[in-house]
Write a protein that holds these residues in place. Structure first.
Motif, mmCIF file in Angstrom:
data_model
loop_
_atom_site.group_PDB
_atom_site.id
_atom_site.type_symbol
_atom_site.label_atom_id
_atom_site.label_comp_id
_atom_site.label_asym_id
_atom_site.label_seq_id
_atom_site.Cartn_x
_atom_site.Cartn_y
_atom_site.Cartn_z
ATOM 1 N N THR A 177 4.382 26.573 39.909
ATOM 2 C CA THR A 177 3.752 26.624 38.417
ATOM 3 C C THR A 177 3.384 28.142 38.457
ATOM 4 O OG1 THR A 177 1.596 25.873 39.486
ATOM 5 C CG2 THR A 177 3.205 24.388 38.284
ATOM 6 N N ALA A 178 2.763 28.742 39.486
ATOM 7 C CA ALA A 178 2.310 30.113 39.422
ATOM 8 C C ALA A 178 3.608 31.038 39.025
ATOM 9 C CB ALA A 178 1.599 30.714 40.601
ATOM 10 N N GLN A 179 4.729 31.006 39.857
ATOM 11 C CA GLN A 179 5.929 31.842 39.611
ATOM 12 C C GLN A 179 6.411 31.414 38.188
ATOM 13 O OE1 GLN A 179 7.648 34.243 41.051
ATOM 14 N NE2 GLN A 179 5.725 34.261 42.228
ATOM 15 N N ILE A 180 6.532 30.265 37.530
ATOM 16 C CA ILE A 180 7.174 29.892 36.223
ATOM 17 C C ILE A 180 6.226 30.911 35.167
ATOM 18 C CG2 ILE A 180 7.260 28.262 34.600
ATOM 19 C CD1 ILE A 180 8.008 26.280 36.908
ATOM 20 N N GLU A 181 4.729 30.653 35.484
ATOM 21 C CA GLU A 181 4.221 31.561 34.498
ATOM 22 C C GLU A 181 4.337 32.982 34.617
ATOM 23 O OE1 GLU A 181 0.121 30.454 34.791
ATOM 24 O OE2 GLU A 181 0.533 28.133 34.314
ATOM 25 N N GLU A 182 4.310 33.503 35.823
ATOM 26 C CA GLU A 182 4.470 34.794 35.813
ATOM 27 C C GLU A 182 6.000 35.148 35.365
ATOM 28 O OE1 GLU A 182 5.268 38.044 39.818
ATOM 29 O OE2 GLU A 182 3.916 36.190 39.871
ATOM 30 N N ALA A 187 3.727 21.894 32.198
ATOM 31 C CA ALA A 187 4.546 23.333 32.069
ATOM 32 C C ALA A 187 4.391 23.811 30.603
ATOM 33 C CB ALA A 187 6.161 22.891 32.021
ATOM 34 N N HIS A 188 4.546 25.179 30.380
ATOM 35 C CA HIS A 188 4.313 25.715 29.055
ATOM 36 C C HIS A 188 5.664 25.943 28.468
ATOM 37 C CE1 HIS A 188 0.260 26.412 31.282
ATOM 38 N NE2 HIS A 188 -0.054 26.237 29.825
ATOM 39 N N CYS A 189 6.633 25.411 28.913
ATOM 40 C CA CYS A 189 8.046 25.676 28.246
ATOM 41 C C CYS A 189 8.685 24.311 28.809
ATOM 42 C CB CYS A 189 8.802 26.727 28.914
ATOM 43 S SG CYS A 189 9.239 26.705 30.782
ATOM 44 N N PRO A 190 9.848 24.177 28.007
ATOM 45 C CA PRO A 190 10.735 22.918 27.996
ATOM 46 C C PRO A 190 11.028 22.670 29.692
ATOM 47 C CG PRO A 190 11.573 23.976 26.060
ATOM 48 C CD PRO A 190 10.429 24.831 26.999
ATOM 49 N N VAL A 191 11.095 21.380 30.211
ATOM 50 C CA VAL A 191 11.435 20.959 31.546
ATOM 51 C C VAL A 191 12.850 20.054 31.375
ATOM 52 C CG1 VAL A 191 10.595 19.977 33.515
ATOM 53 C CG2 VAL A 191 9.233 21.314 32.218
ATOM 54 N N LEU A 192 13.709 20.388 31.978
ATOM 55 C CA LEU A 192 14.986 19.448 32.245
ATOM 56 C C LEU A 192 14.973 18.861 33.586
ATOM 57 C CD1 LEU A 192 17.422 18.390 30.645
ATOM 58 C CD2 LEU A 192 18.435 20.387 31.601
ATOM 59 N N ALA A 193 14.747 17.539 33.618
ATOM 60 C CA ALA A 193 14.987 16.949 34.754
ATOM 61 C C ALA A 193 16.278 16.334 34.875
ATOM 62 C CB ALA A 193 13.909 15.705 34.827
ATOM 63 N N ILE A 194 16.778 16.611 36.215
ATOM 64 C CA ILE A 194 18.417 16.369 36.518
ATOM 65 C C ILE A 194 18.428 15.468 37.709
ATOM 66 C CG2 ILE A 194 20.567 17.409 37.355
ATOM 67 C CD1 ILE A 194 19.844 18.142 34.509
ATOM 68 N N THR A 246 18.620 7.748 34.722
ATOM 69 C CA THR A 246 19.690 8.010 35.403
ATOM 70 C C THR A 246 20.484 9.300 34.659
ATOM 71 O OG1 THR A 246 21.145 6.590 34.324
ATOM 72 C CG2 THR A 246 20.008 5.804 36.254
ATOM 73 N N ILE A 247 19.989 9.716 33.652
ATOM 74 C CA ILE A 247 20.702 10.969 32.742
ATOM 75 C C ILE A 247 19.553 12.027 32.635
ATOM 76 C CG2 ILE A 247 22.417 9.590 31.524
ATOM 77 C CD1 ILE A 247 20.674 9.640 29.212
ATOM 78 N N PRO A 248 20.076 13.124 32.519
ATOM 79 C CA PRO A 248 19.199 14.200 32.365
ATOM 80 C C PRO A 248 18.014 14.051 31.224
ATOM 81 C CG PRO A 248 21.133 15.032 32.348
ATOM 82 C CD PRO A 248 21.501 13.677 32.226
ATOM 83 N N VAL A 249 16.827 14.521 31.623
ATOM 84 C CA VAL A 249 15.815 14.274 30.550
ATOM 85 C C VAL A 249 15.216 15.616 30.090
ATOM 86 C CG1 VAL A 249 13.513 13.078 29.951
ATOM 87 C CG2 VAL A 249 15.309 11.886 31.347
ATOM 88 N N TRP A 250 15.042 15.939 28.990
ATOM 89 C CA TRP A 250 14.330 17.304 28.517
ATOM 90 C C TRP A 250 12.911 16.954 27.984
ATOM 91 C CZ3 TRP A 250 12.294 19.051 23.882
ATOM 92 C CH2 TRP A 250 12.401 20.420 23.716
ATOM 93 N N THR A 251 12.016 17.630 28.406
ATOM 94 C CA THR A 251 10.747 17.278 27.726
ATOM 95 C C THR A 251 10.101 18.553 27.393
ATOM 96 O OG1 THR A 251 9.806 17.309 29.928
ATOM 97 C CG2 THR A 251 10.706 15.273 29.042
ATOM 98 N N CYS A 252 9.241 18.668 26.536
ATOM 99 C CA CYS A 252 8.252 19.690 26.250
ATOM 100 C C CYS A 252 7.050 19.489 25.492
ATOM 101 C CB CYS A 252 8.993 20.470 25.130
ATOM 102 S SG CYS A 252 8.361 21.981 24.573
ATOM 103 N N SER A 253 5.959 20.168 25.943
ATOM 104 C CA SER A 253 4.737 19.639 25.424
ATOM 105 C C SER A 253 4.312 19.913 23.905
ATOM 106 C CB SER A 253 3.402 20.305 26.482
ATOM 107 O OG SER A 253 2.181 20.015 25.723
#
Length: 280
Positions: free
Chosen positions: A101-106, A138-145, A271-278
């Motif tokens: 999380t620290a790296q993603i923000e940076e 997360a502060h940006c979209p996340v795609l879970a594979i 069982t398929i990719p899931v895109w999420t965003c806060s």
């Protein structure tokens, strides 16, 4: 899209995430940042250059060996994707979730792509996974594979909404993403015993959302289920969808414990990719 962050632990799930990121990078020219965190009890006293502060010589030797092996494995990974995308590695030591999380923000990443094997039963209730925590915070979209797949086969994508206008910004972001994939959008609302609406009225409201967001190549649906997550997963299976998109409220603490998260439940069981965003 300029930067895609991919947490990487050398597992098949992480490899699937990286493979998807490379395919997406070939469409967007985005840079990929591979983030690997070496977890070790004394990690706070070491860094990846080999500088150590611990007194115990065996701890020093063991940790340096971990760093060496991680760098060797990462070098092999980078070589396998050379010429296919611009991939850079970041190797850290410490707690996996905190480091990621620290790296993603940076990095100010535009998208996080994470491999996940999901979680079930007591583990899901009490522990969850790093993917689940990042989806929540997360502060940006996340795609879970969950497994490797060809990005060009994604033809039908689902976006689940509860007809709340606070979700419009998330829908716009997801629509931009699905346009990269050139896929048909299925806008769905799940009718449950606790949150029911007339089907015709529900479709009218979905059409209004679609018009307000200037959607194209879409279809609206009402799905019925006992729980929202069950309806989303069942509907996606019925239409043979290749990807699910949805927003999350990012509940934390006691609120998350008692209310839970539909998005995290879908990530855990899809069982398929899931895109999420806060929505925040």
């Amino acid at each position: 899209m300029q930067t895609i962050a991919v947490p990487y632990d050398f597992s098949p799930y992480a490899e699937a995430a990286l493979d998807f990121a490379v395919q997406l990078s070939q469409k967007t020219k985005a840079k990929i940042k591979l983030i690997h965190v070496i977890e070790y009890p004394l990690a706070s006293t070491f860094n990846v250059t080999g500088e150590v502060e611990a007194d115990e010589q065996m701890d020093k030797i063991f940790t340096l060996e971990l760093i060496k092996k991680a760098n060797e494995k990462m070098k092999s990974v980078l070589q396998s994707y050379e010429g296919k995308a611009e991939v850079h590695e970041i190797i850290l030591m410490g707690n996996a979730y905190n480091g990621i999380t620290a790296q993603i923000e940076e990095l100010n990443a535009d998208l996080i792509i994470m491999g996940t094997k999901g979680a079930t039963g007591l583990k899901e209730l009490l522990v969850g996974s790093n993917t689940e925590k990042i989806v929540r915070n997360a502060h940006c979209p996340v795609l879970a594979i969950h497994k490797k797949g060809d990005i060009t086969t994604i033809q039908d994508v689902v976006f689940a909404t509860d007809l709340d206008e606070t979700h419009h910004k998330v829908l716009k972001a997801f629509n931009d993403f699905r346009n990269l994939l050139n896929a048909k959008l299925h806008l769905v609302w799940v009718d449950t015993p606790y949150n029911s609406v007339n089907e015709d009225l529900g479709k009218e409201r979905l059409e209004a959302i679609a018009q307000k967001n200037q959607l194209k190549n879409y279809k609206v649906h009402i799905a019925k289920a006992f729980k929202p997550e069950e309806g989303i997963l069942s509907f996606s299976w019925q239409i043979k969808a290749n990807l699910i998109g949805m927003s999350t409220h990012s509940h934390k603490g006691l609120v998350h414990l008692f209310v839970g998260s539909v998005a995290e439940d879908v990530v855990n069981h899809a069982t398929i990719p899931v895109w999420t965003c806060s929505i925040k």
